[in-house]
Design an enzyme around this catalytic site. Structure first.
Site, mmCIF file in Angstrom:
data_model
loop_
_atom_site.group_PDB
_atom_site.id
_atom_site.type_symbol
_atom_site.label_atom_id
_atom_site.label_comp_id
_atom_site.label_asym_id
_atom_site.label_seq_id
_atom_site.Cartn_x
_atom_site.Cartn_y
_atom_site.Cartn_z
ATOM 1 N N GLY A 18 0.821 -1.214 0.000
ATOM 2 C CA GLY A 18 0.000 0.000 0.000
ATOM 3 C C GLY A 18 0.851 1.259 0.000
ATOM 4 O O GLY A 18 1.963 1.281 0.534
ATOM 5 N N HIS A 40 -3.330 -15.905 49.474
ATOM 6 C CA HIS A 40 -2.097 -16.481 50.011
ATOM 7 C C HIS A 40 -2.064 -17.977 49.751
ATOM 8 O O HIS A 40 -3.087 -18.630 49.910
ATOM 9 C CB HIS A 40 -2.023 -16.231 51.520
ATOM 10 C CG HIS A 40 -0.841 -16.918 52.159
ATOM 11 N ND1 HIS A 40 0.429 -16.417 52.052
ATOM 12 C CD2 HIS A 40 -0.761 -18.057 52.885
ATOM 13 C CE1 HIS A 40 1.262 -17.226 52.694
ATOM 14 N NE2 HIS A 40 0.568 -18.232 53.211
HETATM 15 P P1 FAD Z 1 4.316 -4.575 12.631
HETATM 16 O O1 FAD Z 1 4.012 -5.676 13.567
HETATM 17 O O2 FAD Z 1 5.719 -4.329 12.242
HETATM 18 O O3 FAD Z 1 3.383 -4.767 11.384
HETATM 19 C C1 FAD Z 1 3.439 -3.947 10.274
HETATM 20 C C2 FAD Z 1 2.874 -4.701 9.090
HETATM 21 O O4 FAD Z 1 2.722 -3.792 8.017
HETATM 22 C C3 FAD Z 1 3.775 -5.824 8.600
HETATM 23 O O5 FAD Z 1 3.015 -6.990 8.463
HETATM 24 C C4 FAD Z 1 4.275 -5.315 7.252
HETATM 25 O O6 FAD Z 1 4.491 -6.350 6.304
HETATM 26 C C5 FAD Z 1 3.110 -4.442 6.825
HETATM 27 N N1 FAD Z 1 3.486 -3.393 5.856
HETATM 28 C C6 FAD Z 1 4.521 -2.534 5.931
HETATM 29 N N2 FAD Z 1 4.518 -1.693 4.877
HETATM 30 C C7 FAD Z 1 3.449 -2.051 4.116
HETATM 31 C C8 FAD Z 1 2.900 -1.559 2.929
HETATM 32 N N3 FAD Z 1 3.433 -0.520 2.268
HETATM 33 N N4 FAD Z 1 1.794 -2.156 2.426
HETATM 34 C C9 FAD Z 1 1.224 -3.207 3.086
HETATM 35 N N5 FAD Z 1 1.703 -3.712 4.228
HETATM 36 C C10 FAD Z 1 2.789 -3.129 4.740
HETATM 37 N N6 FAD Z 1 6.460 -6.190 21.596
HETATM 38 C C11 FAD Z 1 5.781 -6.487 22.712
HETATM 39 O O7 FAD Z 1 4.860 -5.746 23.086
HETATM 40 N N7 FAD Z 1 6.075 -7.601 23.453
HETATM 41 C C12 FAD Z 1 7.065 -8.439 23.101
HETATM 42 O O8 FAD Z 1 7.317 -9.430 23.780
HETATM 43 C C13 FAD Z 1 7.804 -8.161 21.934
HETATM 44 N N8 FAD Z 1 8.783 -8.981 21.517
HETATM 45 C C14 FAD Z 1 9.440 -8.736 20.354
HETATM 46 C C15 FAD Z 1 10.428 -9.608 19.933
HETATM 47 C C16 FAD Z 1 11.102 -9.384 18.748
HETATM 48 C C17 FAD Z 1 12.174 -10.353 18.298
HETATM 49 C C18 FAD Z 1 10.763 -8.250 17.937
HETATM 50 C C19 FAD Z 1 11.456 -8.004 16.622
HETATM 51 C C20 FAD Z 1 9.770 -7.368 18.347
HETATM 52 C C21 FAD Z 1 9.116 -7.599 19.560
HETATM 53 N N9 FAD Z 1 8.113 -6.731 20.016
HETATM 54 C C22 FAD Z 1 7.459 -7.004 21.191
HETATM 55 C C23 FAD Z 1 7.748 -5.525 19.275
HETATM 56 C C24 FAD Z 1 6.463 -5.757 18.480
HETATM 57 O O9 FAD Z 1 6.651 -6.855 17.617
HETATM 58 C C25 FAD Z 1 6.111 -4.508 17.707
HETATM 59 O O10 FAD Z 1 6.003 -3.421 18.613
HETATM 60 C C26 FAD Z 1 4.785 -4.681 16.977
HETATM 61 O O11 FAD Z 1 4.813 -5.768 16.085
HETATM 62 C C27 FAD Z 1 4.443 -3.416 16.209
HETATM 63 O O12 FAD Z 1 3.205 -3.571 15.641
HETATM 64 P P2 FAD Z 1 2.756 -2.762 14.341
HETATM 65 O O13 FAD Z 1 1.427 -3.289 13.982
HETATM 66 O O14 FAD Z 1 2.926 -1.318 14.570
HETATM 67 O O15 FAD Z 1 3.820 -3.144 13.224
#
Ligand code: FAD
Ligand code: AMP
Length: 481
Positions: free
Chosen positions: A122, A451
């Site tokens: 997108g 407890h």
């Molecule tokens: P994302 O999960 O990054 O999702 C974004 C989505 O948008 C992706 O699927 C991507 O493919 C899609 N996208 C991007 N650009 C486009 C486009 N132009 N068109 C269509 N689709 C697109 N957080 C916690 O709270 N607890 C945890 O225990 C934790 N552990 C983690 C462990 C690891 C190893 C990592 C890497 C992260 C961890 N996090 C954790 C962080 C958490 O994963 C992120 O904060 C969270 O996934 C962010 O959510 P989001 O929806 O903003 O983005």
């Protein structure tokens, strides 16, 4: 081709998929655009969190901890189980099965709620339009009433240590090792570096964590960070602070890492190197020049407290905007934005977002740290209770760590809670709920706790705030300024 929706969400991570489901539940026609595909060409929903973040990392943390528990912690209970071994491919397959189950589940929820799932990349155009390009390069333009950008974040790459997907990997690669490396280097002692270092360290890797900063976990309460550092070092993680990596190079079967520390310039060799130096928002590339959406100085999409961008009817949520990069933060923003689009007066409490490091024991926090309150000149009081004095923790042989509660010395309102210890993630949630309801330390102190539970440690820490703990010797309360 052009289609119309009340709401178009870009990205199906925990921010985007929750926003899409909520919008659909509120009666808005909703589409969610996601670019990820599996190797069969099927859309992969769930974003970083479900595919390569929270869930797979916790699956491996749980598996690796069971291994350590079986190997090291059963004898004290009088249990012997022979030699402990680990089948790494089986552990990874279990992780993949859980990921598949959960990501498939999002597809089911989309169907159930009537969210249209669109596979493609997108881009935000002007006039609340979204251009979607599929893998064949075909372009569709969606006309949206409102757009919610939830494109998330990607691992930061640093020039000294370019990843090659084999010897030098980012967090995603570190979830896929097929065997336990003998020597594992980790760049960055942040949440991800510590969690992934712990996974492979528990399974037998010699883990060296190289961290440029001098202070360990600077975002955590200093007392808790110090205790956590002590415990993790005791477990065998070789955490080296003040150590900046300047070069990493694959040489044959090994990675040669050069770094600078207080003792000068050094070189070490590892079998694998994990680069865990943070994540950056995926923002600029998804905006057309006429989108009207702007970025802040760090590259996050600029939004106000209601996640509104500078373009009318365009919102942004999750990792792509300011605030902690946490799944639940993005999900709550998604709910708030969907409700606001549906005409409700929703808002979000940014002061009450818990954060957790899933090491063993866990490290968890909500609200202000003692050092932040000091810097802000707030008159505060603290209560600390060690798990060594908790009957339940001793019974479970999990008595490392402590609970610390900070409260306003003038109003008694709870301002924060910081825990290193067993089930810290679940314990801190009790204080999150209390804080959300504006609880005073006394309110929580007057609450009956079952407890024997680990929760009693939270109760005792709250009691200790005013010098009323029962199961430890109380400190004299801090004098008012
Ligand atoms: P994302 O999960 O990054 O999702 C974004 C989505 O948008 C992706 O699927 C991507 O493919 C899609 N996208 C991007 N650009 C486009 C486009 N132009 N068109 C269509 N689709 C697109 N957080 C916690 O709270 N607890 C945890 O225990 C934790 N552990 C983690 C462990 C690891 C190893 C990592 C890497 C992260 C961890 N996090 C954790 C962080 C958490 O994963 C992120 O904060 C969270 O996934 C962010 O959510 P989001 O929806 O903003 O983005
Ligand atoms: P986080 O952002 O919490 O995931 O933590 C990433 C950590 O990596 C930060 O604490 C950075 O200081 C650290 N870091 C970044 N670059 C380097 C480097 N070249 N060498 C060592 N540590 C680094």
């Amino acid at each position: 081709m052009s289609e119309k929706f009340d709401v178009v969400v870009i990205g199906s991570g925990p921010a985007g998929y929750v926003a899409a489901i909520k919008a659909a539940q509120l009666g808005l026609s909703t589409a969610c655009v996601e670019k990820w595909q599996d190797d069969k060409g099927k859309v992969k929903l769930g974003g970083t969190c479900l595919n390569v973040g929270c869930i797979p990392s916790k699956a491996l943390l749980d598996s690796s901890y069971k291994y350590v528990e079986t190997r090291d912690h059963l004898a004290i209970h009088g249990i012997s189980s022979g030699e402990t071994s680990i089948d790494v491919p089986a552990m990874i397959a279990r992780k993949n099965q859980i990921v598949g189950q959960l990501t498939g589940g999002i597809g089911g929820l989309f169907k159930h709620n009537g969210v249209t799932s669109i596979n493609g990349t997108g881009k935000v155009l002007g006039g609340t339009k979204v251009e979607v390009t599929n893998t064949d390069g075909e372009i569709t333009v969606l006309q949206a009433g409102s757009i919610i950008i939830a494109t998330g974040s990607v691992p930061v790459e640093i020039p000294p240590a370019p990843t090659d997907g084999d010897r030098i990997v980012d967090s995603t690669g570190a979830l896929e090792f097929t065997e336990v490396p003998q020597r594992l280097g980790v760049i960055g002692a942040g949440v991800i570096g510590l969690e992934l270092g712990s996974v492979w360290g528990r399974l037998g890797a010699e883990v060296v964590v190289l961290e440029a900063l001098d202070e360990f976990l600077p975002m955590m309460d200093v007392q808790i960070a110090k205790e956590a550092g002590k415990i993790l070092k005791k477990q065998g993680l070789d955490i080296r602070m003040g150590t900046r990596v300047t070069k990493a190079e694959v040489k044959g079967d090994a990675v040669e890492v050069s770094y600078t520390c207080a003792d000068g310039d050094k070189v070490e060799t590892f079998d694998k190197l994990i680069v865990a130096v943070g994540r950056r928002p995926l923002s600029a590339s998804i905006l057309a020049s006429d989108s009207g959406v702007t970025l802040d100085e760090r590259g996050f999409i600029y939004v106000n407290d209601h996640c509104e961008t500078e373009a009318p009817h365009v919102y942004a949520i999750g990792d792509v905007v300011r605030g902690p990069m946490l799944a639940h933060k993005g999900s709550e923003e998604g709910v708030m934005v969907a409700e606001r689009i549906a005409g409700k007066a929703a808002q979000m409490n940014y002061d009450c977002i818990p954060s957790v490091i899933y090491t063993h024991p866990e490290v968890a926090a909500v609200g202000k740290t003692e050092q932040e309150l000091k810097a802000d000149g707030v008159n505060y009081k603290t209560g600390v209770f060690p798990f060594a004095a908790s009957g339940r923790a001793l019974a479970a042989n999990e008595s490392e760590g402590m609970v610390k509660v900070v409260a306003d010395a003038d109003t008694d309102r709870i301002l924060g809670c910081h825990i290193v210890g067993p089930s810290a993630a679940d314990l801190v949630q009790q204080v999150v709920i209390a804080m959300e309801f504006g609880s005073s330390a006394e309110d929580l102190a007057l609450t009956v706790f079952g407890h024997p539970t680990l929760s009693e440690a939270v109760h005792e820490a709250v009691l200790a705030v005013d010098g009323h703990a029962i199961h430890i010797a109380n400190r004299k309360p801090r004098k008012k300024k």
